[in-house]
Design a protein around this motif. Structure first.
Motif, PDB file in Angstrom:
ATOM      1  N   THR A 131       0.140  45.803  -1.261  1.00  0.00           N
ATOM      2  CA  THR A 131       0.157  47.253  -1.483  1.00  0.00           C
ATOM      3  C   THR A 131       1.575  47.807  -1.565  1.00  0.00           C
ATOM      4  N   LEU A 132       2.588  46.945  -1.608  1.00  0.00           N
ATOM      5  CA  LEU A 132       3.982  47.390  -1.578  1.00  0.00           C
ATOM      6  C   LEU A 132       4.290  48.368  -2.697  1.00  0.00           C
ATOM      7  N   LYS A 133       3.980  48.014  -3.931  1.00  0.00           N
ATOM      8  CA  LYS A 133       4.337  48.893  -5.049  1.00  0.00           C
ATOM      9  C   LYS A 133       3.525  50.180  -5.031  1.00  0.00           C
ATOM     10  N   LEU A 134       2.256  50.092  -4.681  1.00  0.00           N
ATOM     11  CA  LEU A 134       1.438  51.304  -4.607  1.00  0.00           C
ATOM     12  C   LEU A 134       2.018  52.269  -3.582  1.00  0.00           C
ATOM     13  N   ARG A 135       2.404  51.748  -2.435  1.00  0.00           N
ATOM     14  CA  ARG A 135       2.973  52.600  -1.397  1.00  0.00           C
ATOM     15  C   ARG A 135       4.341  53.129  -1.807  1.00  0.00           C
ATOM     16  N   PHE A 136       5.183  52.262  -2.376  1.00  0.00           N
ATOM     17  CA  PHE A 136       6.515  52.678  -2.804  1.00  0.00           C
ATOM     18  C   PHE A 136       6.423  53.812  -3.819  1.00  0.00           C
ATOM     19  N   ASP A 137       5.519  53.676  -4.781  1.00  0.00           N
ATOM     20  CA  ASP A 137       5.349  54.717  -5.796  1.00  0.00           C
ATOM     21  C   ASP A 137       4.855  56.022  -5.179  1.00  0.00           C
ATOM     22  N   ALA A 138       3.985  55.922  -4.168  1.00  0.00           N
ATOM     23  CA  ALA A 138       3.507  57.128  -3.493  1.00  0.00           C
ATOM     24  C   ALA A 138       4.632  57.799  -2.713  1.00  0.00           C
ATOM     25  N   HIS A 139       5.453  57.006  -2.024  1.00  0.00           N
ATOM     26  CA  HIS A 139       6.624  57.556  -1.338  1.00  0.00           C
ATOM     27  C   HIS A 139       7.554  58.235  -2.352  1.00  0.00           C
ATOM     28  N   ASP A 140       7.747  57.589  -3.482  1.00  0.00           N
ATOM     29  CA  ASP A 140       8.624  58.103  -4.533  1.00  0.00           C
ATOM     30  C   ASP A 140       8.124  59.462  -5.039  1.00  0.00           C
ATOM     31  N   ALA A 141       6.834  59.534  -5.385  1.00  0.00           N
ATOM     32  CA  ALA A 141       6.273  60.776  -5.919  1.00  0.00           C
ATOM     33  C   ALA A 141       6.370  61.899  -4.893  1.00  0.00           C
ATOM     34  N   GLY A 142       6.019  61.603  -3.648  1.00  0.00           N
ATOM     35  CA  GLY A 142       6.110  62.616  -2.606  1.00  0.00           C
ATOM     36  C   GLY A 142       7.544  63.043  -2.346  1.00  0.00           C
ATOM     37  N   GLY A 143       8.443  62.066  -2.333  1.00  0.00           N
ATOM     38  CA  GLY A 143       9.848  62.359  -2.088  1.00  0.00           C
ATOM     39  C   GLY A 143      10.434  63.272  -3.143  1.00  0.00           C
ATOM     40  N   ARG A 144      10.110  63.036  -4.400  1.00  0.00           N
ATOM     41  CA  ARG A 144      10.656  63.876  -5.471  1.00  0.00           C
ATOM     42  C   ARG A 144      10.112  65.296  -5.386  1.00  0.00           C
ATOM     43  N   LYS A 145       8.849  65.447  -5.014  1.00  0.00           N
ATOM     44  CA  LYS A 145       8.283  66.797  -4.887  1.00  0.00           C
ATOM     45  C   LYS A 145       8.968  67.579  -3.774  1.00  0.00           C
ATOM     46  N   VAL A 146       9.126  66.946  -2.630  1.00  0.00           N
ATOM     47  CA  VAL A 146       9.762  67.630  -1.507  1.00  0.00           C
ATOM     48  C   VAL A 146      11.229  67.911  -1.813  1.00  0.00           C
ATOM     49  N   ALA A 147      11.926  66.939  -2.397  1.00  0.00           N
ATOM     50  CA  ALA A 147      13.339  67.119  -2.720  1.00  0.00           C
ATOM     51  C   ALA A 147      13.530  68.240  -3.745  1.00  0.00           C
ATOM     52  N   ALA A 148      12.661  68.319  -4.743  1.00  0.00           N
ATOM     53  CA  ALA A 148      12.765  69.370  -5.757  1.00  0.00           C
ATOM     54  C   ALA A 148      12.560  70.743  -5.129  1.00  0.00           C
ATOM     55  N   TRP A 149      11.632  70.832  -4.182  1.00  0.00           N
ATOM     56  CA  TRP A 149      11.409  72.103  -3.504  1.00  0.00           C
ATOM     57  C   TRP A 149      12.633  72.500  -2.674  1.00  0.00           C
ATOM     58  N   LEU A 150      13.203  71.529  -1.971  1.00  0.00           N
ATOM     59  CA  LEU A 150      14.379  71.809  -1.159  1.00  0.00           C
ATOM     60  C   LEU A 150      15.569  72.248  -2.016  1.00  0.00           C
ATOM     61  N   LYS A 151      15.609  71.758  -3.227  1.00  0.00           N
ATOM     62  CA  LYS A 151      16.720  72.103  -4.122  1.00  0.00           C
ATOM     63  C   LYS A 151      16.767  73.598  -4.403  1.00  0.00           C
ATOM     64  N   GLY A 152      15.635  74.262  -4.318  1.00  0.00           N
ATOM     65  CA  GLY A 152      15.591  75.692  -4.584  1.00  0.00           C
ATOM     66  C   GLY A 152      15.769  76.573  -3.356  1.00  0.00           C
ATOM     67  N   ARG A 153      15.982  75.973  -2.207  1.00  0.00           N
ATOM     68  CA  ARG A 153      16.121  76.741  -0.973  1.00  0.00           C
ATOM     69  C   ARG A 153      17.564  77.197  -0.766  1.00  0.00           C
ATOM     70  N   PRO A 154      17.766  78.460  -0.365  1.00  0.00           N
ATOM     71  CA  PRO A 154      19.137  78.959  -0.159  1.00  0.00           C
ATOM     72  C   PRO A 154      19.843  78.314   1.023  1.00  0.00           C
ATOM     73  N   GLU A 155      19.077  77.737   1.953  1.00  0.00           N
ATOM     74  CA  GLU A 155      19.715  77.087   3.113  1.00  0.00           C
ATOM     75  C   GLU A 155      20.387  75.766   2.739  1.00  0.00           C
ATOM     76  N   ILE A 156      20.003  75.200   1.597  1.00  0.00           N
ATOM     77  CA  ILE A 156      20.465  73.869   1.187  1.00  0.00           C
ATOM     78  C   ILE A 156      21.486  74.006   0.068  1.00  0.00           C
ATOM     79  N   THR A 157      22.661  73.402   0.254  1.00  0.00           N
ATOM     80  CA  THR A 157      23.681  73.455  -0.803  1.00  0.00           C
ATOM     81  C   THR A 157      23.603  72.271  -1.758  1.00  0.00           C
ATOM     82  N   LYS A 158      23.051  71.144  -1.292  1.00  0.00           N
ATOM     83  CA  LYS A 158      22.961  69.986  -2.178  1.00  0.00           C
ATOM     84  C   LYS A 158      21.852  69.059  -1.705  1.00  0.00           C
ATOM     85  N   VAL A 159      21.079  68.591  -2.668  1.00  0.00           N
ATOM     86  CA  VAL A 159      20.082  67.556  -2.409  1.00  0.00           C
ATOM     87  C   VAL A 159      20.640  66.238  -2.927  1.00  0.00           C
TER      88      VAL A 159
END
Length: 387
Positions: free
Chosen positions: A256-284
């Motif tokens: 299940t390594l690749k399935l899990r890695f891809d799920a971590h990847d998809a979730g990580g990009r969603k959270v990181a993209a959201w953080l990119k728009g926050r005024p508290e964060i200067t850089k992602v």
């Protein structure tokens, strides 16, 4: 033979299970002592060749199977297991460095590797020098006649800078220097280190390969027979061994390594993209984002990103405020490591770990687990409010 006493029967049983059993899971072979058919077999067994079983420390069918599968995934030929990722790093250092030698490490290296490098310098007369991970082909100017080993990490697991690995490898090889790559971030499936020029690839199997946040283990993988022979000697002299149960847990996680890695990847990009728009964060700091240092190398050399990335808070927030933010999270554990099902969050004093880092706010690293990204975003949002 006379009838055995009850005590002897507890140790020596006449029962033999019927032959022909087969199943998908690899069998778990527990062993310290390995039995030989006769004295001739004992005398002819050679642990280095892995063509016979000699002692549990040197391998059983369980550990041999795991080593073979890890080498295959990474595109290598040989693999040696170690009790942790740091033990795998130490195995490489002990195999190729001696008093009077020099080792180069990237300035954003996994911190225990840095601490080990400093110890080698203080206690063993081995110079450990640190280079800008983004130096690329410029590393050639730092290589000395006594430089024996170049460490690389792609990306740095805190600053997330992605080096130009082919350029580093070529410059090192032109001067006869061995290149070791910590490929833990990419789990051996999002980037092929040997194809980019690395001579040795190490993994902390503690992360994505096991996937359950419940195993400590490392691996050292090579393609070259000569390098493997030196590593095998260091492996034996340091007495490295792993338990069969832990090896089985990693084997169980591989399908299940690749399935899990891809799920971590998809979730990580969603959270990181959201953080990119926050005024508290200067850089992602996420290698898949265009403004992350070395993004062009990630785009060229990688096929995925997993769930580990960092952010820089605005300098107006004090360390106490970022600590309050982390303490206010409910779905994120506070702890090191990554690759497990649970999300994690850790603050880092990046200026003390990366020389020349711009004077900015606190760095916080996120490991995005397998929870619903929407729930994680909501948790981060409430914690930012509490900050």
């Amino acid at each position: 033979m006379t009838e055995k006493s009850p005590q002897t029967r507890l140790i020596h049983s006449d029962y033999q299970p019927p032959a022909g059993f087969d199943a998908y899971p690899t069998g778990i072979h527990h062993a310290s002592t390995v039995l030989f058919k006769n004295v001739a077999a004992l005398r002819s067994g050679e642990w280095k060749e892995k063509n016979a079983y000699t002692y549990g420390l040197h391998g059983t069918p369980t550990t041999f199977t795991l080593e073979a599968r890890l080498a295959e995934i990474e595109g290598g030929k040989h693999c040696l297991l170690a009790p942790s990722g740091l033990a795998a790093i130490a195995m490489v250092d002990f195999a190729f460095l001696k008093t009077g030698d020099d080792v180069l490490l990237p300035d954003n290296i996994y911190n225990p590797n840095r601490v080990l490098g400093d110890w080698l310098q203080e206690s063993m007369g081995i110079t450990a020098r640190y280079y800008d991970p983004m130096i690329g082909a410029g590393i050639a100017a730092l290589i000395q006649p006594n430089t024996k080993l170049l460490w690389t990490e792609a990306p740095g697991s805190v600053s997330m800078e992605v080096p130009d690995l082919p350029a580093l490898c070529k410059a090192a090889h032109d001067r006869g220097v061995v290149v070791a790559l910590d490929n833990t971030w990419a789990a051996g499936i999002a980037m092929r280190g040997f194809d980019l020029g690395a001579d040795i690839v190490i993994h902390a199997l503690t992360k994505y390969q096991s996937g359950g946040a419940d195993v400590l283990m490392g691996a050292v993988i090579t393609r070259d027979d000569g390098l493997h022979e030196k590593l095998s000697a260091a492996h034996m002299r340091n007495g490295y061994g792993v338990g069969a149960d832990d090896a089985y847990l990693v084997l169980r996680g591989l399908p299940t390594l690749k399935l899990r890695f891809d799920a971590h990847d998809a979730g990580g990009r969603k959270v990181a993209a959201w953080l990119k728009g926050r005024p508290e964060i200067t850089k992602v700091l996420h290698p898949a984002f265009e403004d992350c240092p070395g993004h062009e190398f990630w785009q060229r050399d990688f096929t995925g990103a997993g769930g580990l990335f960092s952010v820089l808070f605005d300098a107006r927030y004090t360390p106490e405020q970022t600590d309050r933010f982390i303490d206010s999270l409910t779905l994120f554990g506070i702890g090191y490591s990554w690759g497990g099902p649970n999300s994690l969050c850790v603050p880092y004093p990046i200026q003390s770990m990366r020389r020349g880092w711009p004077d900015a706010g606190m760095l916080v690293r996120f490991n995005i687990g397998l929870e619903d990204p929407a729930d994680l975003i909501a948790d981060i949002e409430q914690a930012l409010s509490a900050m």
